[in-house]
Scaffold this motif. Structure first.
Motif, PDB file in Angstrom:
ATOM      1  N   SER A   1       0.844  -1.188   0.000  1.00  0.00           N
ATOM      2  CA  SER A   1       0.000   0.000   0.000  1.00  0.00           C
ATOM      3  C   SER A   1       0.881   1.241   0.000  1.00  0.00           C
ATOM      4  O   SER A   1       1.907   1.278   0.686  1.00  0.00           O
ATOM      5  CB  SER A   1      -0.899   0.019   1.241  1.00  0.00           C
TER       6      SER A   1
ATOM      7  N   SER B   1      -5.168  -0.846   2.338  1.00  0.00           N
ATOM      8  CA  SER B   1      -5.191   0.013   1.153  1.00  0.00           C
ATOM      9  C   SER B   1      -5.738   1.403   1.456  1.00  0.00           C
ATOM     10  O   SER B   1      -6.600   1.584   2.326  1.00  0.00           O
ATOM     11  CB  SER B   1      -6.045  -0.622   0.060  1.00  0.00           C
TER      12      SER B   1
ATOM     13  N   ARG C   1      -7.035   5.373  -0.323  1.00  0.00           N
ATOM     14  CA  ARG C   1      -7.792   5.923  -1.449  1.00  0.00           C
ATOM     15  C   ARG C   1      -6.902   6.027  -2.687  1.00  0.00           C
ATOM     16  O   ARG C   1      -7.357   5.826  -3.811  1.00  0.00           O
ATOM     17  CB  ARG C   1      -8.354   7.308  -1.080  1.00  0.00           C
TER      18      ARG C   1
ATOM     19  N   ALA D   1      -6.763   2.762  -4.395  1.00  0.00           N
ATOM     20  CA  ALA D   1      -8.006   2.540  -5.146  1.00  0.00           C
ATOM     21  C   ALA D   1      -7.953   3.261  -6.486  1.00  0.00           C
ATOM     22  O   ALA D   1      -8.329   2.697  -7.530  1.00  0.00           O
ATOM     23  CB  ALA D   1      -9.208   2.998  -4.324  1.00  0.00           C
TER      24      ALA D   1
ATOM     25  N   VAL E   1     -12.323  -5.459  -3.973  1.00  0.00           N
ATOM     26  CA  VAL E   1     -12.044  -5.180  -2.566  1.00  0.00           C
ATOM     27  C   VAL E   1     -12.262  -6.488  -1.819  1.00  0.00           C
ATOM     28  O   VAL E   1     -13.392  -6.977  -1.712  1.00  0.00           O
ATOM     29  CB  VAL E   1     -12.973  -4.081  -2.014  1.00  0.00           C
TER      30      VAL E   1
ATOM     31  N   ILE F   1     -12.065   1.839   1.219  1.00  0.00           N
ATOM     32  CA  ILE F   1     -11.682   1.644  -0.185  1.00  0.00           C
ATOM     33  C   ILE F   1     -12.877   1.835  -1.115  1.00  0.00           C
ATOM     34  O   ILE F   1     -12.757   2.395  -2.209  1.00  0.00           O
ATOM     35  CB  ILE F   1     -11.102   0.230  -0.400  1.00  0.00           C
TER      36      ILE F   1
END
Length: 295
Positions: free
Chosen positions: A23, A45, A47, A50, A182, A218
């Motif tokens: 991450s 994780s 943003r 993502a 996810v 996420i």
């Protein structure tokens, strides 16, 4: 020389664009089994992760959607072959994740591999079921054919960490979409291991991207992302699903709402058709002859 050795603990990573990054936040969280025993640290994780996954999925969409349906079927079947070879590993991970006995976990893994094969077989058949020639009043061929929607965000089921995961992921990519998955927040390890199988099969990088962490953290940027075309809310609770559905309406995403599903049952085609658009083409048949027939 001592007979005692330290086992090599596995470092789980995200899967984005065909690579295995940590991450970008540098965060991890503890994953435990059904009895609270520590299993591993999984990436937490952000943003930014993502958004990176959406970029990768969009980049891969043209090549994957443009591949022949037959070729997509070959690629998906290759994944099933790879899963079969790592059956023991997934049996252990599913047993730990879901608190199942080894025999029950093995049955779940077998069902999951069979589910992947099932969807592999649909890649070049779904168009025949949901497309076709339409009768129209005029000298025209009128043909409807399905096309993939685009980038689909998939919130994997929370409790069914492997069979449920494949049951919501496979139909998305079988029909030519690309996915940002996810993983189950509580039990992400089978999903992160599936990413390793995808990376060593023929699935192009970016077609499937796997994120682990807090589902709400996420999913929120994914639901609001203007370059995500659809979202499957299977892993969201009622309150989160409502929030995400409101965010998804901003760019008219297709939304599959969470619903009770028995993933052991043979699935229908609903999850494939949910992320397909229909294109209809008109073509003149030529002049009608004296007999009333046409080309």
């Amino acid at each position: 020389m001592s007979d005692t050795r330290l086992s090599v603990l596995k470092t789980y990573k995200l899967y984005v664009g065909g690579k295995f990054p940590r991450s970008e936040s540098g965060r991890v969280y503890e994953v435990t089994d059904s009895k609270g025993k520590w299993l591993a640290n999984a990436p937490l994780s952000s943003r930014k992760d993502a958004r990176d996954a959406v970029v990768a999925a969009r980049k891969a969409f043209g090549g994957w959607s443009g591949a022949t349906a037959y070729n997509r079927g070959q690629v998906l079947y290759r994944v099933a072959e790879m899963l079969e070879g790592r059956r023991d590993q997934f049996t252990r991970e599913v047993a730990d994740a879901e608190g199942l006995s080894k025999s029950k976990a093995a049955a779940v893994v077998d069902a999951t591999i069979d589910r992947w094969v099932w969807y592999a077989g649909w890649t070049d058949k779904i168009a025949q079921v949901v497309g076709g020639g339409n009768p129209v009043a005029g000298p025209f061929f009128n043909l409807s054919s399905p096309e993939p929607t685009g980038v689909v965000a998939v919130l994997a089921p929370q409790e069914s960490s492997f069979l449920g995961l494949v049951s919501v992921l496979a139909p998305v990519i079988a029909t030519g979409n690309t996915a940002v998955v996810v993983a189950s927040e509580k039990s992400p390890l089978p999903a992160l291991s599936l990413a390793e199988v995808l990376a060593t099969s023929d699935v192009p990088g970016g077609v499937v991207n796997v994120l682990s962490g807090r589902t709400a953290e996420i999913a929120t940027p994914l639901a609001a992302h203007q370059d995500v075309n659809a979202i499957d809310l299977a892993g969201a609770d009622e309150a989160l699903a409502k929030e995400l559905e409101i965010a998804a309406a901003d760019n008219l995403k297709r939304v599959v709402r969470p619903q009770p599903v028995d993933y052991t049952e043979t699935p229908g085609i609903d999850r494939m058709t949910a992320f397909l658009e229909t294109k209809t083409v008109w073509h003149p048949t030529g002049s009608l002859g004296a007999s009333g027939s046409s080309y």
